[in-house]
Design an enzyme around this catalytic site. Structure first.
Site: not given
Ligand code: PRP
Length: 173
Positions: A150-151, A129, A157, A97-98, A44, A101, A163
């Site tokens: 949810f964004v 968040k 993604d 990080e993106d 992400g 959450d 993405r």
């Molecule tokens: C997403 C996002 C963070 C993580 C945040 O990754 O990129 O790494 O979830 O969520 P959390 O704070 O609840 O742990 P994802 O597992 O969707 O992988 P991606 O980055 O490859 O989409």
């Protein structure tokens, strides 16, 4: 590209302005660190990292770590898988990080990287968040604090799609 399926939440211009500002802040605050080892959390954060490093006026090396928790679902599975080949001992690390959450991913990566003895470890996220937290973590740098929505877009993604959207949007379903 089906942009009409999304309500724009954070525009391309807002993102660009904020990323530029964040780059300046990081440059000022970490100036004494010398070279930074920027660690992009895949997948992400790839777009955010690419833009951010171009606004950090410090020498950087860039590495990647793969973290995956969501699979094809929109809520955390609670299991974080990490894949990396990082050597960070004695380095000043900026983890990018993106989104933070539940905080499980950031907590897990931070714990893993600390075992590798970096000289320092800072974290930076595009979106925070805080209302969705299950782990008490707080990024050192945040571009935008958002409510529990949810964004997608700008690297984030929905089941592997969208993405590439240049803005951050909310799916209209
Ligand atoms: C997403 C996002 C963070 C993580 C945040 O990754 O990129 O790494 O979830 O969520 P959390 O704070 O609840 O742990 P994802 O597992 O969707 O992988 P991606 O980055 O490859 O989409």
């Amino acid at each position: 590209m089906p942009e009409e399926q999304f309500r724009e939440f954070i525009s391309t211009e807002q993102i660009a302005d904020r990323v530029r500002e964040l780059g300046r802040t990081i440059t000022e605050e970490l100036a004494d660190y010398g070279e930074l080892l920027v660690v992009c959390v895949l997948k992400g954060a790839f777009i955010f990292t690419a833009d951010l490093v171009r606004h950090i006026g410090l020498p950087c090396r860039i590495e990647f770590i793969r973290a995956s928790s969501y699979g094809s679902h929109c809520t955390s599975s609670g299991t974080v898988l990490l894949t990396h080949d990082l050597t960070i001992e004695g380095r000043n690390v900026l983890l990018v990080e993106d989104i933070v959450d539940t905080g499980l991913t950031l907590a897990c990566i931070t714990e893993e990287l600390r075992k590798l003895n970096p000289a320092s470890l800072k974290s930076c996220c595009l979106l925070d968040k805080p209302s969705a937290r299950k782990k008490a973590v707080r990024p050192d740098y945040t571009a935008f604090t958002i409510p529990d929505l949810f964004v997608v877009g700008y690297g984030l993604d929905m089941a592997g799609r969208f993405r590439e959207l240049p803005f951050i949007g909310i799916p209209e379903t």
